[in-house]
Design a protein around this motif. Structure first.
Motif, PDB file in Angstrom:
ATOM      1  N   ALA A  23       0.849  -1.189   0.000  1.00  0.00           N
ATOM      2  CA  ALA A  23       0.000   0.000   0.000  1.00  0.00           C
ATOM      3  C   ALA A  23       0.885   1.238   0.000  1.00  0.00           C
ATOM      4  N   PRO A  24       0.342   2.380  -0.427  1.00  0.00           N
ATOM      5  CA  PRO A  24       1.127   3.619  -0.405  1.00  0.00           C
ATOM      6  C   PRO A  24       1.572   3.982   1.009  1.00  0.00           C
ATOM      7  N   VAL A 135       2.708  -0.458  -9.884  1.00  0.00           N
ATOM      8  CA  VAL A 135       3.781   0.124  -9.079  1.00  0.00           C
ATOM      9  C   VAL A 135       3.254   0.420  -7.675  1.00  0.00           C
ATOM     10  N   ARG A 136       4.172   0.427  -6.732  1.00  0.00           N
ATOM     11  CA  ARG A 136       3.835   0.869  -5.383  1.00  0.00           C
ATOM     12  C   ARG A 136       4.332   2.297  -5.225  1.00  0.00           C
ATOM     13  N   ILE A 137       3.504   3.152  -4.666  1.00  0.00           N
ATOM     14  CA  ILE A 137       3.854   4.551  -4.488  1.00  0.00           C
ATOM     15  C   ILE A 137       4.302   4.804  -3.053  1.00  0.00           C
ATOM     16  N   LEU A 138       5.535   5.303  -2.912  1.00  0.00           N
ATOM     17  CA  LEU A 138       6.030   5.815  -1.642  1.00  0.00           C
ATOM     18  C   LEU A 138       6.285   7.302  -1.840  1.00  0.00           C
ATOM     19  N   ALA A 139       5.843   8.115  -0.912  1.00  0.00           N
ATOM     20  CA  ALA A 139       6.012   9.561  -1.025  1.00  0.00           C
ATOM     21  C   ALA A 139       6.671  10.093   0.238  1.00  0.00           C
ATOM     22  N   ALA A 140       7.328  11.244   0.107  1.00  0.00           N
ATOM     23  CA  ALA A 140       8.010  11.835   1.254  1.00  0.00           C
ATOM     24  C   ALA A 140       7.834  13.338   1.239  1.00  0.00           C
ATOM     25  N   SER A 141       7.808  13.906   2.439  1.00  0.00           N
ATOM     26  CA  SER A 141       7.669  15.354   2.577  1.00  0.00           C
ATOM     27  C   SER A 141       8.276  15.790   3.907  1.00  0.00           C
ATOM     28  N   ASN A 142       8.973  16.940   3.904  1.00  0.00           N
ATOM     29  CA  ASN A 142       9.445  17.500   5.167  1.00  0.00           C
ATOM     30  C   ASN A 142       8.502  18.597   5.664  1.00  0.00           C
ATOM     31  N   LEU A 162      -2.344   9.000  -0.348  1.00  0.00           N
ATOM     32  CA  LEU A 162      -0.924   8.795  -0.072  1.00  0.00           C
ATOM     33  C   LEU A 162      -0.663   8.332   1.352  1.00  0.00           C
ATOM     34  N   ARG A 163      -1.543   8.714   2.276  1.00  0.00           N
ATOM     35  CA  ARG A 163      -1.286   8.509   3.702  1.00  0.00           C
ATOM     36  C   ARG A 163      -2.040   7.293   4.255  1.00  0.00           C
ATOM     37  N   ILE A 164      -2.192   6.272   3.423  1.00  0.00           N
ATOM     38  CA  ILE A 164      -2.801   5.043   3.933  1.00  0.00           C
ATOM     39  C   ILE A 164      -1.929   4.480   5.052  1.00  0.00           C
ATOM     40  N   LEU A 165      -0.618   4.486   4.813  1.00  0.00           N
ATOM     41  CA  LEU A 165       0.361   4.168   5.850  1.00  0.00           C
ATOM     42  C   LEU A 165       1.253   5.390   6.025  1.00  0.00           C
TER      43      LEU A 165
END
Length: 329
Positions: A23-24, A135-142, A162-165
């Motif tokens: 999961a994302p 594809v699996r989506i991983l996202a990042a943010s500061n 995006l924030r499922i996990l």
């Protein structure tokens, strides 16, 4: 990833659990905390480990090219489209697409990404048929995406996708004891890369490094050690503390001021003197305890007890040598 603090160990356990879920994941944390490294760790522990890991900096994609970058284009789709070009989604097929600085996506980019996340279907620019991605989506943010969503600067529906996990990385100042381990790894890396020999950190420098708040986190620590490794002349690295560390906090009182009982203040002063004296003594003796005892006018056994009291006779921790143990120099 290197660390032994409770905060780090909790993160490692959570990443292992997230790796098992296809999961994302939204990875949050201050700049320099290692968000891409965490994304790679999740990918390479997952069932997609044999697939590609494709990182992309969302802040570097021009708004006009967002669809072409993500989904590709066909020849003739626009003026400069001279060939068929696959997008990042196709390149990451069967693996993971890591969207770094996802908060930098424009409104158009957010809509484009949201549409793909809903069913993983897309259509390359100039194509007539819809294609399906895997594809699996991983996202990042500061930055805080929930806060940006409240202000209307980030789509709330995209945030929910995006924030499922969610994985929040602890800043370095909350990872007690990890500074030494990370510093040891970086110094070993410097030795292998630049070949100037393995260098050690002076205990005074290590002391302030453990107290410093590290606003740039691991990246700041890495840059500092690389610079000091290359510029320091000796094996023993004495690194100056930043001025902000020495500035007294508003309303703060001295550790030996009226907020301490006399005997406690005296004990602290004696301990500070003894530790500094022993470090200097061992430095003059080249790490030879017998010679150090003669220079100090003490019996070797008595000096050994003092060294043990302040941790100066302990074996070096990790693979790098730290001058908490001057005998390892």
């Amino acid at each position: 990833m290197i660390g032994q603090s409770p905060a780090f160990q909790a993160t490692v356990r959570l990443m292992a659990r997230m790796a098992a879920c296809d999961a994302p994941v939204l990875i949050e944390g201050e700049t320099g905390t290692g968000k891409e490294l965490a994304a790679r760790a999740i990918h390479y522990q997952s069932a997609r480990r044999d697939g590609p890991f494709i990182p992309v900096n969302c802040g570097a994609i021009p708004d006009s090219l967002i669809e072409s970058e993500l989904f590709g284009h066909r020849k003739g789709a626009f003026t400069d489209a001279k060939d068929h070009q696959p997008g990042l989604v196709v390149l990451a097929e069967g693996g993971t697409l890591f969207l770094d600085e996802v908060d930098a996506l424009s409104a158009k980019g957010q809509v484009t990404l949201l549409r793909f996340l809903q069913d993983q279907e897309f259509r390359p620019l100039g194509a007539r048929r819809v294609e399906h991605g895997n594809v699996r989506i991983l996202a990042a943010s500061n930055a805080s995406l929930p806060l940006l969503a409240e202000k209307g600067a980030f789509r709330s529906d995209l945030l929910y996708r995006l924030r499922i996990l969610c994985l929040e990385l602890a800043p370095l100042r909350h990872r007690r004891g990890d500074v030494e381990l990370l510093a040891g790894w970086f110094l070993e890396a410097c030795d292998k890369r630049f070949g100037l020999g393995l260098k050690t950190i002076h205990p005074d420098s290590l002391r302030w490094m453990n107290e410093y708040h590290w606003p740039g986190n691991i990246r700041e620590l890495e840059n500092l050690l690389y610079r000091e490794y290359l510029l320091s002349e000796g094996v023993l690295m004495r690194i100056d503390a930043p001025k902000s560390l020495h500035a007294p906090k508003p309303g703060a009182r001295s550790r030996t001021g009226g907020d301490l009982l006399f005997h406690r203040a005296k004990a602290q002063a004696v301990e500070a003197f003894e530790r500094d004296y022993l470090v200097g003594l061992l430095g003059r003796a080249g790490g030879n305890v017998s010679l150090a005892a003669k220079l100090a006018g003490k019996e070797r056994r008595s000096l050994g007890k003092l060294l043990k009291k302040y941790g100066l006779g302990q074996a070096p921790r990790g693979n790098a040598r730290f001058l908490d143990d001057p005998l390892s120099a």
